[in-house]
Design a protein around this motif. Structure first.
Motif, PDB file in Angstrom:
ATOM      1  N   ARG A 147       0.832  -1.191   0.000  1.00  0.00           N
ATOM      2  CA  ARG A 147       0.000   0.000   0.000  1.00  0.00           C
ATOM      3  C   ARG A 147       0.871   1.247   0.000  1.00  0.00           C
ATOM      4  NH1 ARG A 147      -5.133  -1.273   0.108  1.00  0.00           N
ATOM      5  NH2 ARG A 147      -5.791  -3.180   1.101  1.00  0.00           N
TER       6      ARG A 147
ATOM      7  N   ASP B  59       0.761  -0.321  -7.932  1.00  0.00           N
ATOM      8  CA  ASP B  59      -0.686  -0.213  -8.110  1.00  0.00           C
ATOM      9  C   ASP B  59      -1.307   0.715  -7.061  1.00  0.00           C
ATOM     10  OD1 ASP B  59      -0.439  -1.928  -5.952  1.00  0.00           O
ATOM     11  OD2 ASP B  59      -1.986  -3.312  -6.630  1.00  0.00           O
ATOM     12  N   PHE B  60      -0.442   1.441  -6.335  1.00  0.00           N
ATOM     13  CA  PHE B  60      -0.905   2.451  -5.378  1.00  0.00           C
ATOM     14  C   PHE B  60      -0.128   3.750  -5.572  1.00  0.00           C
ATOM     15  CE2 PHE B  60      -3.987   0.937  -2.412  1.00  0.00           C
ATOM     16  CZ  PHE B  60      -3.886  -0.435  -2.435  1.00  0.00           C
TER      17      PHE B  60
ATOM     18  N   HIS C 269      -5.302  -0.817  -9.178  1.00  0.00           N
ATOM     19  CA  HIS C 269      -5.271  -1.687  -8.002  1.00  0.00           C
ATOM     20  C   HIS C 269      -6.431  -2.671  -8.077  1.00  0.00           C
ATOM     21  CE1 HIS C 269      -4.770  -3.126  -3.998  1.00  0.00           C
ATOM     22  NE2 HIS C 269      -6.021  -2.810  -3.721  1.00  0.00           N
TER      23      HIS C 269
END
Length: 168
Positions: free
Chosen positions: A10, A34-35, A51
Motif C-alpha cells: 500500500r 498499483d498504489f 489496483h
C-alpha cells in the motif's frame, strides 16, 4: 546497475521521497506500483497499474455475501441496490402489500398507475419512483391485498414491463 522495483504494498508503506530520489538519480530504472500517489503517478519511469483489491479471497467472499444479501432484499422487499441497468431504489415497508413495477421511463406512467389504483379503491400508503435512462422502477405500498383484476389492469398499462406483488 539499475534496479527495477515492483511495489505491491500500500502507498502508505512506501517512502515516496526515497522512491522519487532513486528514480531521479537513475539508481532505479523503472518503478511499478498499483498504489501511486499524485507525485509518483506523474514521475518519469513509473508504471502505474490499477489496483485490483477485489482479487483477494476476503474481498471475493465479501462481494459474494453482499450479492446474496442484495438479491434477498430484492426478492423479499423489492429493493434494488448496485444494479447495472436499473436504478437504485429502497423503501421501508408501510403497507400490507407492495407493488414493484418495472416500466419504460415515459411521461404519465405514475399518473396511470395511481389512477388505476384509485379506480380500484386501493389506498397508497407510500411510494417511490426512480429512473435510469430508458427504464423506471416504481414501488408502491398499499393498504390492502391486490386482486388479480387490479394486477391485470396494471399490466395492461402501455409501457408497463413487469408487475410484481409482495405481501407483507
Amino acid at each position: 546497475g539499475q534496479g527495477r522495483v515492483i511495489n505491491r504494498a500500500r502507498a502508505g508503506l512506501v517512502n515516496a521521497e526515497g522512491r522519487l530520489a532513486a528514480l531521479e538519480s537513475g539508481r532505479v530504472a523503472k518503478y511499478v506500483t498499483d498504489f501511486p500517489d499524485d507525485r509518483i503517478a506523474t514521475a518519469r519511469n513509473v508504471i502505474a497499474l490499477p489496483h485490483l483489491g477485489a482479487s483477494t479471497p476476503e474481498s471475493e467472499e465479501n462481494c459474494a455475501v453482499m450479492a446474496v444479501r442484495q438479491l434477498q432484499d430484492y426478492l423479499l422487499n423489492g429493493n434494488i441496490r448496485n444494479s447495472v441497468n436499473m436504478p437504485g431504489v429502497a423503501l421501508e415497508w408501510s403497507g400490507i402489500a407492495r407493488l414493484c413495477l418495472i416500466h419504460k421511463n415515459v411521461p404519465a406512467m405514475l399518473t396511470q398507475i395511481m389512477t388505476t389504483l384509485s379506480d380500484d379503491h386501493i389506498n397508497v400508503e407510500n411510494m417511490t419512483n426512480k429512473s435510469k435512462q430508458d427504464y423506471a422502477y416504481t414501488m408502491v405500498d398499499v393498504n390492502t391485498r391486490l386482486t388479480e383484476e387490479a394486477m391485470g389492469e396494471l399490466r395492461a398499462i402501455p409501457n408497463m414491463i413487469r408487475v410484481r406483488v409482495l405481501n407483507h
